[in-house]
Design a protein around this motif. Structure first.
Motif, PDB file in Angstrom:
ATOM      1  N   TYR A 243     -10.733  -7.332   3.443  1.00  0.00           N
ATOM      2  CA  TYR A 243      -9.375  -7.893   3.935  1.00  0.00           C
ATOM      3  C   TYR A 243      -8.724  -8.006   2.653  1.00  0.00           C
ATOM      4  O   TYR A 243      -7.335  -7.644   2.695  1.00  0.00           O
ATOM      5  N   GLU A 244      -9.385  -8.433   1.836  1.00  0.00           N
ATOM      6  CA  GLU A 244      -8.670  -9.060   0.541  1.00  0.00           C
ATOM      7  C   GLU A 244      -8.154  -7.969  -0.511  1.00  0.00           C
ATOM      8  O   GLU A 244      -6.886  -7.921  -0.868  1.00  0.00           O
ATOM      9  N   GLU A 245      -8.845  -6.703  -0.311  1.00  0.00           N
ATOM     10  CA  GLU A 245      -8.383  -5.332  -0.811  1.00  0.00           C
ATOM     11  C   GLU A 245      -7.267  -4.943  -0.232  1.00  0.00           C
ATOM     12  O   GLU A 245      -6.099  -4.505  -0.900  1.00  0.00           O
ATOM     13  N   ALA A 246      -7.294  -4.950   1.210  1.00  0.00           N
ATOM     14  CA  ALA A 246      -6.116  -4.343   1.889  1.00  0.00           C
ATOM     15  C   ALA A 246      -5.007  -5.193   1.688  1.00  0.00           C
ATOM     16  O   ALA A 246      -3.800  -4.554   1.381  1.00  0.00           O
ATOM     17  N   ILE A 247      -4.906  -6.402   1.430  1.00  0.00           N
ATOM     18  CA  ILE A 247      -3.842  -7.179   1.022  1.00  0.00           C
ATOM     19  C   ILE A 247      -3.451  -6.975  -0.179  1.00  0.00           C
ATOM     20  O   ILE A 247      -2.116  -7.016  -0.596  1.00  0.00           O
ATOM     21  N   GLU A 248      -4.157  -6.844  -1.209  1.00  0.00           N
ATOM     22  CA  GLU A 248      -3.932  -6.343  -2.726  1.00  0.00           C
ATOM     23  C   GLU A 248      -3.270  -5.192  -2.594  1.00  0.00           C
ATOM     24  O   GLU A 248      -2.104  -5.004  -3.242  1.00  0.00           O
ATOM     25  N   LEU A 249      -3.630  -4.199  -2.110  1.00  0.00           N
ATOM     26  CA  LEU A 249      -2.947  -2.867  -1.777  1.00  0.00           C
ATOM     27  C   LEU A 249      -1.521  -2.750  -1.192  1.00  0.00           C
ATOM     28  O   LEU A 249      -0.567  -2.331  -1.747  1.00  0.00           O
ATOM     29  N   ALA A 250      -1.403  -3.822   0.018  1.00  0.00           N
ATOM     30  CA  ALA A 250      -0.245  -3.631   0.582  1.00  0.00           C
ATOM     31  C   ALA A 250       1.044  -4.699  -0.507  1.00  0.00           C
ATOM     32  O   ALA A 250       2.026  -4.296  -0.545  1.00  0.00           O
ATOM     33  N   PHE A 251       0.377  -5.509  -1.081  1.00  0.00           N
ATOM     34  CA  PHE A 251       1.238  -6.402  -2.145  1.00  0.00           C
ATOM     35  C   PHE A 251       1.740  -5.489  -3.007  1.00  0.00           C
ATOM     36  O   PHE A 251       2.862  -5.494  -3.541  1.00  0.00           O
ATOM     37  N   TYR A 252       1.212  -4.446  -3.535  1.00  0.00           N
ATOM     38  CA  TYR A 252       1.485  -3.588  -4.519  1.00  0.00           C
ATOM     39  C   TYR A 252       2.328  -2.318  -4.046  1.00  0.00           C
ATOM     40  O   TYR A 252       2.858  -1.824  -4.880  1.00  0.00           O
ATOM     41  N   GLY A 253       2.391  -2.288  -2.785  1.00  0.00           N
ATOM     42  CA  GLY A 253       3.320  -1.398  -2.204  1.00  0.00           C
ATOM     43  C   GLY A 253       2.581  -0.152  -1.374  1.00  0.00           C
ATOM     44  O   GLY A 253       3.429   0.993  -0.975  1.00  0.00           O
ATOM     45  N   ALA A 254       1.326  -0.309  -1.146  1.00  0.00           N
ATOM     46  CA  ALA A 254       0.708   0.717  -0.599  1.00  0.00           C
ATOM     47  C   ALA A 254       1.148   0.674   1.031  1.00  0.00           C
ATOM     48  O   ALA A 254       1.063  -0.491   1.589  1.00  0.00           O
ATOM     49  N   SER A 255       0.976   1.775   1.830  1.00  0.00           N
ATOM     50  CA  SER A 255       1.358   1.861   3.239  1.00  0.00           C
ATOM     51  C   SER A 255      -0.032   1.676   3.928  1.00  0.00           C
ATOM     52  O   SER A 255      -0.718   2.535   4.371  1.00  0.00           O
ATOM     53  N   VAL A 256      -0.450   0.399   3.732  1.00  0.00           N
ATOM     54  CA  VAL A 256      -1.943   0.252   4.227  1.00  0.00           C
ATOM     55  C   VAL A 256      -1.515  -0.426   5.631  1.00  0.00           C
ATOM     56  O   VAL A 256      -0.868  -0.228   6.584  1.00  0.00           O
ATOM     57  N   ILE A 257      -1.992  -1.925   5.597  1.00  0.00           N
ATOM     58  CA  ILE A 257      -1.447  -2.670   6.785  1.00  0.00           C
ATOM     59  C   ILE A 257      -0.887  -3.962   6.008  1.00  0.00           C
ATOM     60  O   ILE A 257      -1.088  -4.556   5.246  1.00  0.00           O
TER      61      ILE A 257
END
Length: 416
Positions: A243-257
């Motif tokens: 969960y934490e990594e997905a939030i980090e990726l989204a914060f930086y602009g990745a089209s994750v969740i």
């Protein structure tokens, strides 16, 4: 119960609706709640209807195009035009037209929610009726009856306790249920919407309230990739993300969740899966408690058309708290999203997203107190879990204007 979410791309035409049925045939239909977005680009079209209506006090011809679009899908799915779905859809369009005829409000956000919400009502009605016609009994549910929010239009805040009670009383978890993403209602039963990634968020809200076994978001990709294939030639499927990594990726602009989707799931440790509706037998990506990321490969993210602003004091004094607080006050005033900061004793550099096209106003304001240089059209690259090879490949053939490293992340502002 399991919660499935299908976006607009997955039900953009009759073939997409048929494919949704194929997904259910692979995964099963019992004890499922399906959350569906508006079909294709319907939301965009209804946004234009709102714009034209408020500007000209008339119903745009775009609404007729929306009608035709849905009618053509229905005619392909239901050869017998006497099917009751045609009456139900006509009733929804009549309700929308009556609102536009009798509405007295000129508040854009309020009108937006009342109009745009019909996209989800239309799509879920068609899908539910199609499944019933294919001998897959489904219960159509109006999400506005059980997802309750405040009255903040377009970015409504969920009333969790009220929603919890209503969800448990409205949804029969033993059967197949169809409902809408994105939409909700306030205490006065006016329609509200949940903002960006609203349909994903709806799925998470319902999963939380139902203590669901898991949530699956069905997309036209095999899962979450370590890079956007539109910008990077080599990509890898990520099988597991925390969960934490997905939030980090989204914060930086990745089209994750979007983080707001993950937060209620994380609180109850409900796994989220991102899977392909094209190949529903494949496992896709799991976002859950556990390993940070697997496989452990660098993840690349790019944001194009950014602005790099370099500031220094006019008298060569230090860039201290007073100066920096004034800078951020101006960023907030002019709606600049800050993506990267780097400062020294006498300089301050920042990479921002000029999403609302207020750069010139900001620059003029900054020049009253600071020496200002800026460069538009730059790209911000981020690598999570970087290594030397990943950095070298990213820097190749680029002019790097700014570089910043932390333990797990490197960011570069560059001219391509």
């Amino acid at each position: 119960m399991k919660v499935f979410k299908f976006g607009g791309a997955s039900v953009k035409d009759a073939e997409g609706v048929r494919n949704l049925l194929k997904v259910l045939e692979v995964t099963g239909t019992a004890e499922k709640l399906i959350v569906i977005s508006a079909m294709g680009k319907t939301t965009n079209a209804l946004e234009f209807v709102v714009q034209e209506y408020l500007q000209n006090s008339r119903v745009s011809s775009t609404l007729e195009e929306v009608k035709t679009y849905h009618l053509e899908i229905m005619q392909e799915l239901f050869p017998d035009t006497r099917a009751k779905v045609f009456t139900k859809i006509q009733r929804l369009f009549t309700e929308l037209e009556n609102f536009l005829e009798h509405n007295k409000s000129i508040q854009y956000d309020f009108v937006y929610d009342q109009v745009v919400s019909f996209g989800e009502l239309l799509s879920t009605t068609i899908v539910s009726e199609y499944l019933n016609a294919q001998q897959i009994p489904s219960q159509w549910l109006d999400a506005r009856q059980f997802i309750k929010t405040d009255s903040t239009n377009r970015e409504a805040q969920v009333n969790w306790s009220k929603t919890q009670d209503l969800v448990l009383s409205h949804i029969d978890t033993s059967r197949l249920n169809i409902t809408q993403g994105f939409i909700a209602s306030d205490a006065n039963n006016f329609t509200t919407t949940l903002g960006r990634e609203g349909s994903d968020y709806s799925a998470a809200i319902l999963a939380y309230c139902l203590n669901a076994e898991n949530v699956t978001i069905w997309k036209d990709v095999p899962g979450v990739l370590n890079a956007d294939p539109r910008h990077f030639t080599e990509t890898h499927l990520l099988n597991q993300i925390s969960y934490e990594e997905a939030i980090e990726l989204a914060f930086y602009g990745a089209s994750v969740i979007h983080p707001k989707t993950l937060q209620p799931l994380q609180r109850k440790e409900i796994p989220l899966y991102v899977r392909s509706f094209i190949n529903p037998a494949e496992e896709g990506t799991a976002v859950s408690k556990g390993r940070t990321i697997f496989p452990e490969v660098p993840c690349f993210i790019v944001k194009k058309n950014q602005v790099l602003i370099s500031l220094s004091s006019l008298d060569f004094s230090f860039m201290v708290e007073e100066n920096i607080s004034e800078i951020f006050r101006l960023f907030h005033k002019y709606q600049m999203k800050v993506d990267l900061i780097q400062n020294s004793a006498i300089s301050f550099k920042v990479c921002v997203d000029n999403k609302f096209n207020q750069l010139e106003k900001l620059i003029q304001h900054l020049k009253a107190r600071f020496k200002v240089d800026y460069k538009t059209g730059v790209s911000l690259y981020t690598i999570r879990h970087f290594n030397a090879e990943a950095i070298a490949s990213l820097e190749k053939d680029k002019t790097v204007l700014l570089k910043q490293l932390t333990q797990n992340t490197v960011q570069l502002v560059a001219e391509d």
